[in-house]
Design a protein around this motif. Structure first.
Motif, short mmCIF file in Angstrom:
data_model
loop_
_atom_site.label_atom_id
_atom_site.label_comp_id
_atom_site.label_asym_id
_atom_site.label_seq_id
_atom_site.Cartn_x
_atom_site.Cartn_y
_atom_site.Cartn_z
N ILE A 46 0.83 -1.20 0.00
CA ILE A 46 0.00 0.00 0.00
C ILE A 46 0.87 1.25 0.00
CG2 ILE A 46 -1.63 1.36 1.39
CD1 ILE A 46 -2.84 -1.37 2.29
N GLY A 47 1.90 1.26 0.84
CA GLY A 47 2.79 2.41 0.92
C GLY A 47 3.44 2.73 -0.41
N LYS A 48 3.85 1.72 -1.14
CA LYS A 48 4.46 1.93 -2.46
C LYS A 48 3.49 2.61 -3.41
CE LYS A 48 6.68 -0.57 -6.27
NZ LYS A 48 7.11 -1.90 -6.76
N GLU A 49 2.24 2.14 -3.43
CA GLU A 49 1.22 2.73 -4.31
C GLU A 49 0.93 4.18 -3.90
OE1 GLU A 49 -0.28 1.53 -6.99
OE2 GLU A 49 0.79 -0.38 -6.90
N LEU A 50 0.82 4.43 -2.60
CA LEU A 50 0.51 5.78 -2.12
C LEU A 50 1.62 6.76 -2.49
CD1 LEU A 50 -0.98 5.03 1.42
CD2 LEU A 50 -2.20 5.41 -0.72
N LYS A 51 2.85 6.33 -2.35
CA LYS A 51 3.99 7.19 -2.71
C LYS A 51 3.95 7.53 -4.19
CE LYS A 51 7.84 9.31 -1.74
NZ LYS A 51 7.92 10.45 -0.78
N ASN A 52 3.65 6.56 -5.04
CA ASN A 52 3.60 6.79 -6.48
C ASN A 52 2.48 7.75 -6.87
OD1 ASN A 52 5.79 5.11 -6.96
ND2 ASN A 52 4.52 3.29 -7.33
N ILE A 53 1.37 7.68 -6.13
CA ILE A 53 0.22 8.55 -6.41
C ILE A 53 0.48 9.99 -5.99
CG2 ILE A 53 -2.18 9.02 -5.68
CD1 ILE A 53 -2.59 5.96 -5.67
N GLY A 54 1.33 10.18 -5.00
CA GLY A 54 1.63 11.52 -4.51
C GLY A 54 0.99 11.84 -3.18
N ILE A 55 0.62 10.81 -2.43
CA ILE A 55 0.08 11.02 -1.08
C ILE A 55 1.18 11.59 -0.19
CG2 ILE A 55 -0.85 9.84 0.94
CD1 ILE A 55 -2.82 10.18 -1.42
N HIS A 56 0.81 12.55 0.66
CA HIS A 56 1.80 13.22 1.51
C HIS A 56 2.05 12.51 2.84
CE1 HIS A 56 0.13 16.57 -1.02
NE2 HIS A 56 1.42 16.75 -1.20
N ILE A 57 0.99 11.95 3.43
CA ILE A 57 1.07 11.37 4.77
C ILE A 57 0.36 10.03 4.77
CG2 ILE A 57 0.48 11.68 7.21
CD1 ILE A 57 0.51 14.71 6.73
N LEU A 58 0.99 9.03 5.39
CA LEU A 58 0.42 7.68 5.48
C LEU A 58 -0.39 7.54 6.76
CD1 LEU A 58 0.33 4.64 4.60
CD2 LEU A 58 2.45 4.35 5.92
N ARG A 59 -1.60 7.04 6.62
CA ARG A 59 -2.45 6.77 7.77
C ARG A 59 -2.70 5.26 7.90
NH1 ARG A 59 -8.25 6.92 8.59
NH2 ARG A 59 -7.61 4.87 9.36
N GLY A 60 -3.01 4.84 9.10
CA GLY A 60 -3.36 3.44 9.33
C GLY A 60 -3.65 3.27 10.81
N GLY A 61 -4.65 2.47 11.12
CA GLY A 61 -5.05 2.27 12.50
C GLY A 61 -4.34 1.10 13.15
N GLY A 67 6.70 3.89 6.56
CA GLY A 67 6.97 5.32 6.39
C GLY A 67 8.43 5.60 6.11
N LYS A 68 9.30 4.89 6.81
CA LYS A 68 10.74 5.07 6.61
C LYS A 68 11.16 4.60 5.21
CE LYS A 68 13.46 2.47 9.09
NZ LYS A 68 14.22 1.91 10.25
N SER A 69 10.56 3.51 4.74
CA SER A 69 10.91 2.96 3.43
C SER A 69 10.53 3.89 2.29
CB SER A 69 10.22 1.61 3.24
OG SER A 69 10.69 0.66 4.17
N TYR A 70 9.39 4.60 2.44
CA TYR A 70 8.89 5.44 1.36
C TYR A 70 8.93 6.93 1.68
CZ TYR A 70 7.39 0.97 -0.49
OH TYR A 70 7.38 -0.32 -0.96
N ASN A 71 9.62 7.29 2.76
CA ASN A 71 9.75 8.68 3.18
C ASN A 71 8.38 9.35 3.30
OD1 ASN A 71 11.10 11.02 3.98
ND2 ASN A 71 11.25 11.79 1.88
N LEU A 72 7.47 8.68 4.01
CA LEU A 72 6.14 9.20 4.25
C LEU A 72 5.95 9.42 5.75
CD1 LEU A 72 4.02 6.83 1.97
CD2 LEU A 72 4.27 9.30 1.66
#
Length: 266
Positions: free
Chosen positions: A46-61, A87-92
């Motif tokens: 999921i993090g990889k996809e979000l980074k490619n899309i341009g999401i700024h901040i990763l959320r998750g419960g 977050g560390k892997s994708y700088n998010l």
């Protein structure tokens, strides 16, 4: 409400920094990820996809407040550590909910922003403890809270020393039952007109239906929201929690692209 820290006459508009991400400035900020952290492998994908899309901040419960005590309650500290690694892997930067004041200290090294969920907006002990933290706070509106009650919750945090507060409109409970909640976009205009805190919108909880998330995301940007918080997943139908309101990556990409265009026009 007079002489409060949240009011415009108490100082300049507040821009909240989540690492190098500014919330409350001219550009909308996009926060996304699954409702619940399910596993390391899924979060990495999921993090990889979000980074490619341009999401700024990763959320998750990781700590999940659920209506039933028998529903999935999250992975707790294991989930926090998974978020940290992704977050560390994708700088998010990472935002996640902390429900108990006793968990704040042990979670702080792993996260960048603390979310207060709608159920905890009235947890004044937690709010005061968060006011002692140096981390920015994402304060969701209570499910039946008035705007004034929501602002007083922010005041609890700010009066305890932490002015880095972002408000999140996530819908309120009304007599309408077609959608999960009623997304109150009036609140965005009210906050921007009278108060100095940034405000974002969560159209996922605001509607509870993934087919409505894109249109309400654009409506949120059109009325002045400083950003969006959207639940997303690589396989939404298989999400452990809140699957019905979770969008896929194609829809998320469309929302981000259209929101940027709309913001530029406005």
């Amino acid at each position: 409400m007079k002489n409060l820290l949240v009011e415009k006459n108490s100082g300049p508009n507040i821009i909240v920094k989540v690492r190098d991400i500014a919330i409350g400035d001219k550009e909308p900020v996009f926060i996304s990820g699954p409702c619940s952290v399910e596993s390391y492998d899924k979060m990495m994908a999921i993090g990889k996809e979000l980074k490619n899309i341009g999401i700024h901040i990763l959320r998750g419960g990781a700590f999940k407040p659920r209506t039933s005590p028998y529903d999935f309650q999250g992975l707790h500290m294991e989930g926090i550590k998974i978020l940290h690694e992704v977050g560390k892997s994708y700088n998010l930067p990472i935002v996640t909910e902390i429900m108990d004041a006793r968990d704040i200290e042990k979670c702080i090294p792993y996260i960048d922003m603390i979310q207060v969920g709608s159920r905890n907006m009235y947890n004044y002990t937690l709010l005061k403890e968060l006011g002692k933290s140096s981390l920015p706070i994402l304060l969701k509106r209570g499910i039946s809270a008035t705007v004034s009650e929501w602002l007083y919750a922010a005041e609890y945090i700010m009066s305890s020393g932490n002015s880095q507060v972002v408000l999140c409109e996530r819908g309120i409970r009304t007599f309408e039952t077609y959608t999960r909640n009623t997304l109150d976009l009036n609140s965005v205009a009210v906050i921007k007109e009278n108060y100095r805190l940034p405000i974002i919108v969560d159209p996922s909880h605001g509607t509870g239906k993934r087919e409505l998330v894109e249109s309400m995301s654009l409506a949120s940007i059109a009325c002045g929201a400083h950003g969006l918080m959207i639940e997303s997943h690589i396989c939404p139908d298989n999400a452990v929690s809140d699957a019905r309101q979770t969008v896929n990556m194609d829809t998320l990409k469309s929302i981000v692209n259209k929101s940027k265009v709309l913001n530029d026009i406005l």
